[in-house]
Design a protein around this motif. Structure first.
Motif, PDB file in Angstrom:
ATOM      1  N   ARG A  19       0.848  -1.186   0.000  1.00 28.87           N
ATOM      2  CA  ARG A  19       0.000   0.000   0.000  1.00 28.87           C
ATOM      3  C   ARG A  19       0.889   1.244   0.000  1.00 28.87           C
ATOM      4  NH1 ARG A  19      -4.655   1.589   4.447  1.00 28.87           N
ATOM      5  NH2 ARG A  19      -5.693   3.068   3.094  1.00 28.87           N
ATOM      6  N   ARG A  21       0.982   5.306   0.536  1.00 26.82           N
ATOM      7  CA  ARG A  21       0.144   6.394   1.065  1.00 26.82           C
ATOM      8  C   ARG A  21       0.283   7.635   0.168  1.00 26.82           C
ATOM      9  NH1 ARG A  21       3.451  10.150   2.747  1.00 26.82           N
ATOM     10  NH2 ARG A  21       5.183   9.754   4.179  1.00 26.82           N
ATOM     11  N   PRO A  22      -0.640   8.613   0.314  1.00 28.24           N
ATOM     12  CA  PRO A  22      -0.509   9.833  -0.499  1.00 28.24           C
ATOM     13  C   PRO A  22       0.633  10.722   0.019  1.00 28.24           C
ATOM     14  CG  PRO A  22      -2.640   9.740   0.664  1.00 28.24           C
ATOM     15  CD  PRO A  22      -1.824   8.616   1.167  1.00 28.24           C
ATOM     16  N   PRO A  69      -2.604   5.355  -3.511  1.00 30.70           N
ATOM     17  CA  PRO A  69      -2.781   6.258  -2.356  1.00 30.70           C
ATOM     18  C   PRO A  69      -4.245   6.560  -2.054  1.00 30.70           C
ATOM     19  CG  PRO A  69      -1.015   7.039  -3.771  1.00 30.70           C
ATOM     20  CD  PRO A  69      -1.621   5.875  -4.471  1.00 30.70           C
ATOM     21  N   GLN A 101       8.536   1.521   6.686  1.00 26.76           N
ATOM     22  CA  GLN A 101       9.265   2.616   7.324  1.00 26.76           C
ATOM     23  C   GLN A 101       8.303   3.440   8.192  1.00 26.76           C
ATOM     24  OE1 GLN A 101      10.497   5.133   4.167  1.00 26.76           O
ATOM     25  NE2 GLN A 101      11.570   6.594   5.500  1.00 26.76           N
ATOM     26  N   THR A 102       8.823   4.088   9.208  1.00 25.56           N
ATOM     27  CA  THR A 102       7.989   4.950  10.062  1.00 25.56           C
ATOM     28  C   THR A 102       7.270   6.006   9.211  1.00 25.56           C
ATOM     29  OG1 THR A 102       9.336   4.622  11.986  1.00 25.56           O
ATOM     30  CG2 THR A 102       8.144   6.677  11.906  1.00 25.56           C
ATOM     31  N   GLY A 103       5.999   6.195   9.517  1.00 29.37           N
ATOM     32  CA  GLY A 103       5.237   7.244   8.849  1.00 29.37           C
ATOM     33  C   GLY A 103       4.678   6.853   7.493  1.00 29.37           C
ATOM     34  N   THR A 104       4.741   5.555   7.145  1.00 30.11           N
ATOM     35  CA  THR A 104       4.233   5.162   5.822  1.00 30.11           C
ATOM     36  C   THR A 104       2.790   4.642   5.885  1.00 30.11           C
ATOM     37  OG1 THR A 104       5.319   3.038   6.135  1.00 30.11           O
ATOM     38  CG2 THR A 104       6.461   4.645   4.754  1.00 30.11           C
ATOM     39  N   GLY A 105       2.222   4.562   7.103  1.00 29.78           N
ATOM     40  CA  GLY A 105       0.798   4.200   7.196  1.00 29.78           C
ATOM     41  C   GLY A 105       0.517   2.820   7.769  1.00 29.78           C
ATOM     42  N   LYS A 106       1.430   2.274   8.567  1.00 32.25           N
ATOM     43  CA  LYS A 106       1.175   0.947   9.169  1.00 32.25           C
ATOM     44  C   LYS A 106      -0.007   1.034  10.136  1.00 32.25           C
ATOM     45  CE  LYS A 106       5.317   0.538  10.841  1.00 32.25           C
ATOM     46  NZ  LYS A 106       5.915   1.747  10.307  1.00 32.25           N
ATOM     47  N   THR A 107       0.066   2.037  11.043  1.00 31.67           N
ATOM     48  CA  THR A 107      -1.016   2.176  12.029  1.00 31.67           C
ATOM     49  C   THR A 107      -2.305   2.601  11.325  1.00 31.67           C
ATOM     50  OG1 THR A 107       0.700   2.823  13.569  1.00 31.67           O
ATOM     51  CG2 THR A 107      -1.544   3.187  14.285  1.00 31.67           C
ATOM     52  N   HIS A 108      -2.171   3.433  10.294  1.00 34.46           N
ATOM     53  CA  HIS A 108      -3.361   3.844   9.525  1.00 34.46           C
ATOM     54  C   HIS A 108      -4.021   2.596   8.922  1.00 34.46           C
ATOM     55  CE1 HIS A 108      -5.817   6.515   7.063  1.00 34.46           C
ATOM     56  NE2 HIS A 108      -5.567   5.699   6.056  1.00 34.46           N
ATOM     57  N   LYS A 113      -8.609   5.539  11.774  1.00 34.87           N
ATOM     58  CA  LYS A 113      -9.205   6.525  12.701  1.00 34.87           C
ATOM     59  C   LYS A 113     -10.582   6.001  13.110  1.00 34.87           C
ATOM     60  CE  LYS A 113      -6.868  10.735  11.376  1.00 34.87           C
ATOM     61  NZ  LYS A 113      -6.219  10.586  10.075  1.00 34.87           N
ATOM     62  N   SER A 216       6.509   4.077  17.900  1.00 35.69           N
ATOM     63  CA  SER A 216       6.803   3.539  16.569  1.00 35.69           C
ATOM     64  C   SER A 216       8.061   2.683  16.582  1.00 35.69           C
ATOM     65  CB  SER A 216       6.924   4.661  15.549  1.00 35.69           C
ATOM     66  OG  SER A 216       8.046   5.435  15.824  1.00 35.69           O
ATOM     67  N   GLY A 250       8.921   0.711  12.998  1.00 32.40           N
ATOM     68  CA  GLY A 250       9.412   1.266  11.732  1.00 32.40           C
ATOM     69  C   GLY A 250      10.637   0.498  11.247  1.00 32.40           C
TER      70      GLY A 250
HETATM   71  N1  ATP Z   1      -3.323   5.773   3.052  1.00 31.81           N
HETATM   72  C1  ATP Z   1      -3.340   6.885   3.789  1.00 31.81           C
HETATM   73  N2  ATP Z   1      -4.223   7.846   3.525  1.00 31.81           N
HETATM   74  C2  ATP Z   1      -4.252   8.979   4.251  1.00 31.81           C
HETATM   75  N3  ATP Z   1      -3.415   9.246   5.276  1.00 31.81           N
HETATM   76  C3  ATP Z   1      -2.513   8.328   5.595  1.00 31.81           C
HETATM   77  C4  ATP Z   1      -2.414   7.098   4.878  1.00 31.81           C
HETATM   78  N4  ATP Z   1      -1.427   6.388   5.418  1.00 31.81           N
HETATM   79  C5  ATP Z   1      -0.937   7.109   6.425  1.00 31.81           C
HETATM   80  N5  ATP Z   1      -1.570   8.276   6.528  1.00 31.81           N
HETATM   81  C6  ATP Z   1      -1.281   9.324   7.500  1.00 31.81           C
HETATM   82  O1  ATP Z   1       0.133   9.426   7.631  1.00 31.81           O
HETATM   83  C7  ATP Z   1       0.518   9.623   8.982  1.00 31.81           C
HETATM   84  C8  ATP Z   1       1.501   8.526   9.430  1.00 31.81           C
HETATM   85  O2  ATP Z   1       0.837   7.273   9.358  1.00 31.81           O
HETATM   86  P1  ATP Z   1       1.001   6.143  10.468  1.00 31.81           P
HETATM   87  O3  ATP Z   1       1.072   6.715  11.825  1.00 31.81           O
HETATM   88  O4  ATP Z   1      -0.065   5.163  10.197  1.00 31.81           O
HETATM   89  O5  ATP Z   1       2.429   5.591  10.080  1.00 31.81           O
HETATM   90  P2  ATP Z   1       3.201   4.371  10.732  1.00 31.81           P
HETATM   91  O6  ATP Z   1       3.833   3.646   9.623  1.00 31.81           O
HETATM   92  O7  ATP Z   1       2.305   3.598  11.616  1.00 31.81           O
HETATM   93  O8  ATP Z   1       4.275   5.121  11.581  1.00 31.81           O
HETATM   94  P3  ATP Z   1       5.032   4.581  12.909  1.00 31.81           P
HETATM   95  O9  ATP Z   1       5.991   3.518  12.451  1.00 31.81           O
HETATM   96  O10 ATP Z   1       5.704   5.801  13.371  1.00 31.81           O
HETATM   97  O11 ATP Z   1       3.994   4.055  13.850  1.00 31.81           O
HETATM   98  C9  ATP Z   1      -0.756   9.629   9.788  1.00 31.81           C
HETATM   99  O12 ATP Z   1      -1.149  10.961  10.006  1.00 31.81           O
HETATM  100  C10 ATP Z   1      -1.764   8.942   8.891  1.00 31.81           C
HETATM  101  O13 ATP Z   1      -3.074   9.398   9.137  1.00 31.81           O
END
Ligand code: ATP
Length: 735
Positions: A19, A21-22, A69, A101-108, A113, A216, A250
């Motif tokens: 996946r 993300r945008p 995305p 990687q951190t911030g790529t949307g794993k938790t998303h 939400k 993370s 991450g």
């Molecule tokens: N597909 C998506 N569409 C919209 N927003 C996204 C998407 N993926 C991630 N985001 C946004 O990007 C930000 C980082 O995402 P997220 O916290 O899920 O990353 P992570 O990989 O879990 O980071 P970490 O490793 O730090 O936990 C968040 O604000 C999240 O809402």
């Protein structure tokens, strides 16, 4: 069907989806360009090297599914988690884990939400899916349990408990790896599951703050166990499925996070689990590999069954679209690509011995029996003395009777109250009765009332317990069943459509390849100029491809180079530690004793630890005895004296040395008569609640004046003066 055929039939590869993300507002503001492009129809993802020259073609990877995305959370769920959850409801184990990687949307992806609802991620959608399915499955009993843990820096923590106690991993032959003392909660609906998720999230955040960590950098595992009991031909048939929902730390290489010193070490440790995960993946897909290093990290031990074992697994690899993440994106895609070839052999877990639903059913039946045997056919409570007579006429296990009893209990309570009041009144009014007689009657009445009250309380308690247990066992109904069937049909049709599209895509690709080949073979050049032009074009394409392969080779070298660097760093740390231990052993533990200790040690496969029999009698543990409870100490006292004496005869691990002119001598060899006294004293020390604490590093022997070594209470101390120095090995200056 042969065993091998059956085994092969169960085999299926880990499903890998990617996946992207945008671009986020910050990246847009910074003018970052998008280098990742997704083609969901072809299951492809292509990445352009922002630093490469124009001739360098984008790198293209193919996966089971790829998500753009703009993709909806629901689409991700349907294509990744839906089939896994369906399987778990059938009794398979399933794992869904997010990597990237951190911030790529794993938790998303995993959590999303809470509001608006369409942004909910895999975990909350799983909750709804599970309970919708349960409610739409009549005549089957279900029991749902949940646990939530965090793994940080190789330490396990229970996220459903407030205290941040570290938990240990254990292994049971037959049922595999488990976390000792991890709390598990019975769940009745999706709201309760949601509460547990929120509770765990809060604890994770609090724990992270207390330990100065960033969530993370830790891994989390939310596990849902579903037990079901179907009645087949009048016999109960139990199946148990377990779903692990994993949000990994991450994956960025820590050397790039500019962490230094202890922070870097911690980071390397955290990355170690992901590196081990990578090594496990590599070994699993390498036909020459003879060993899979599951035991090298707690994460891989916990996920052992999900990778190459009895589990259906989906890996969701998350990537960012921006140019500056190019290296990490490529690294994630390579990692994910390797995982595609892992073969698992999932099977339905049927009639496991430790199924909780069986224990619940047995307990419920017992309670019903107890309650039914204490009422007559009209639901009247039968007092203890009358039970034998009544048991002959009632039918045990009567649900109706239990209900009747519940109503009767309420009714009887008020009736007895009234009866009691009126009888007291009557007695008081009876002027003819002597005072003594009156008292006796009153007493009898009170006794009777007390007995009845006790009986009622007992039954109320049983009823409450029964209700509670029955509530935990969930059962569906026919109305929901229709809706669920429709939903399943729809999903099945969608999946079939997708599969058909995939097949068509593959056929189209093959036709195109064949056409290209035919064209190449049949190509007739009309002129030399045309041939030269065409060949130049082809050479250019080949040069581009060559450059791309060279670039990939460089990146691979960089990637493995930094992995090797990390492994070497860890090896250096371990060697340093080993050298220290060796130094201590060489200079402070006499060789013979070391041999004896090594011979006595036993390796416990289940705990993955070395152990000594009667370890509770060893020196270091005795020093900790003051922490033990007084009660426990008293009980153990006599037992310990005997054990010590017995061990004294055989030679035990709790050995203190006296360093003398002749070298180290076992302290107890000096005065055999004192041995007995010492055993009692030692056991007493174990049982005594308060005991002077020794400073770290101070051995038990330091409390006794030894030849040449004086205790700090005496004015003289050990010096490096060679005249005073005893010639014992441990205290000799190194030449
Ligand atoms: N597909 C998506 N569409 C919209 N927003 C996204 C998407 N993926 C991630 N985001 C946004 O990007 C930000 C980082 O995402 P997220 O916290 O899920 O990353 P992570 O990989 O879990 O980071 P970490 O490793 O730090 O936990 C968040 O604000 C999240 O809402």
């Amino acid at each position: 069907m042969s065993k091998q055929e059956k085994h092969n039939k169960n085999e299926e590869c880990v499903k890998v989806v990617v996946r992207c993300r945008p671009l986020n507002p910050k990246e847009k503001e910074d003018g970052r360009t998008q280098v990742v492009f997704v083609n969901p129809q072809r299951g492809e993802i292509s990445v352009t090297n922002p630093k490469g020259d124009q001739a360098e073609a984008p790198k293209v990877f193919t996966f089971d599914s790829t998500f753009e995305p703009e993709v909806e959370q629901e689409t991700v769920y349907k294509n990744t988690a839906y089939p896994i959850v369906e399987s778990v409801l059938e009794g398979y184990n399933g794992t869904i884990f997010a990597y990237g990687q951190t911030g790529t949307g794993k938790t998303h992806t995993m959590e999303g939400k809470d509001e608006p609802k369409h942004l909910r991620g895999i975990i909350p959608r799983t909750f709804d899916h599970i309970f919708r399915s349960i409610k739409g499955t009549p005549n089957v009993q279900f029991l749902v349990r949940v646990s939530f843990l965090e793994l940080y820096n190789e330490e396990i923590r229970d996220l459903l408990q407030k205290n941040i106690k570290k938990l240990e991993l254990r292994e049971k032959p037959g049922s595999g790896v488990y976390v000792k003392d991890l709390s598990t909660f019975m769940i009745q609906d999706q709201e309760e599951l949601r509460e547990k998720l929120l509770h765990g999230r809060e604890n994770r955040a609090v724990g992270a703050t207390q330990m100065n960590q960033d969530s993370s950098r830790s891994h989390s595992i939310f596990s849902i166990t579903i037990e079901r009991c179907d009645i087949v031909n009048g016999e109960s048939h139990i199946r148990v499925g377990k779903l692990n929902l994993v949000d990994l730390a991450g994956s960025e290489r820590q050397s790039k996070t500019q962490a230094t010193g202890s922070r870097l070490k911690e980071a390397i440790n955290i990355n170690q689990s992901l590196t081990t995960l990578g090594n496990v993946i590599s070994s699993l897909i390498d036909p020459k590999a003879t060993h899979v290093p599951y035991r090298d990290s707690k994460l891989t031990r916990l996920l052992q069954d999900s990778l190459g074992g009895n589990t259906k697994t989906v890996m969701v690899a998350n990537v960012g679209p921006a140019d500056f993440n190019f290296d990490e994106t490529i690294s994630t895609l390579r990692y994910a690509h390797r995982a595609k070839s892992i073969q698992n052999h999932a099977k339905i877990n049927e009639d496991p011995k430790d199924a909780m639903i069986r224990q619940f059913q047995e307990e419920i039946a017992k309670l019903k029996q107890q309650l039914a045997s204490s009422v007559d056919k009209d639901g009247n409570i039968v007092m203890e003395a009358e039970v034998i007579q009544v048991e002959k006429v009632i039918t045990i296990n009567d649900d109706e009777k239990v209900k009747l009893l519940q109503q009767k209990l309420e009714q009887e309570k008020s009736e007895v109250e009234k009866k009691y009041q009126s009888e007291v009144k009557k007695i008081e009014e009876d002027k003819k009765l002597q005072e003594k007689e009156k008292q006796q009657l009153l007493q009898q009445l009170m006794d009777k009332e007390e007995r009845e009250q006790k009986q009622r309380e007992q039954q109320e308690k049983l009823l409450k317990k029964l209700q509670k247990m029955q509530e935990k066992v969930i059962q569906g109904d026919e109305i929901m069943q229709k809706a669920l069937e429709k939903e399943r049909e729809l999903n099945k049709a969608q999946q079939e459509l997708q599969q058909r599209k995939d097949r068509e895509r593959q056929i189209a690709e093959q036709i195109k390849k064949n056409e290209d080949l035919a064209l190449e073979i049949n190509q007739k050049y009309r002129s030399q100029a045309e041939e030269a032009q065409d060949k130049t074009k082809r050479i250019k394409a080949l040069v581009g491809r060559l450059k791309q392969i060279e670039g990939e080779n460089r990146e691979l070298n960089d990637f493995y180079g930094s992995e090797i660097e990390q492994l070497q760093e860890r090896r250096r740390d371990l060697q340093k530690e080993l050298k220290l231990k060796n130094l201590i052993l060489e200079y402070f533990i006499p060789e013979k004793e070391l041999e004896r200790l090594q011979l006595r040690a036993i390796y416990n496969e289940e705990l993955d630890e070395w152990m000594y029999p009667f370890i509770h009698l060893a020196g270091n543990l005795i020093r900790n005895s003051e922490e033990r409870k007084e009660q426990e100490q008293e009980m153990k006292f006599q037992e310990d004296v005997e054990e010590i004496l017995k061990l004294e005869e055989e030679g035990h691990p709790n050995v203190f040395f006296v360093y003398t002119e002749e070298g180290p001598i076992r302290e107890d060899d000096i005065d055999p008569e004192q041995r007995k006294k010492k055993a009692v004293a030692q056991a007493r020390k174990q049982s005594a609640k308060k005991r002077p604490t020794s400073k770290p590093g101070q051995s038990a022997t330091s409390k006794r004046p030894l030849s040449g070594v004086k205790n700090s209470n005496n004015s003289s101390t050990v010096t490096a003066d060679s005249d005073n120095y005893p010639k014992a090995k441990g205290l000799q200056p190194k030449k």
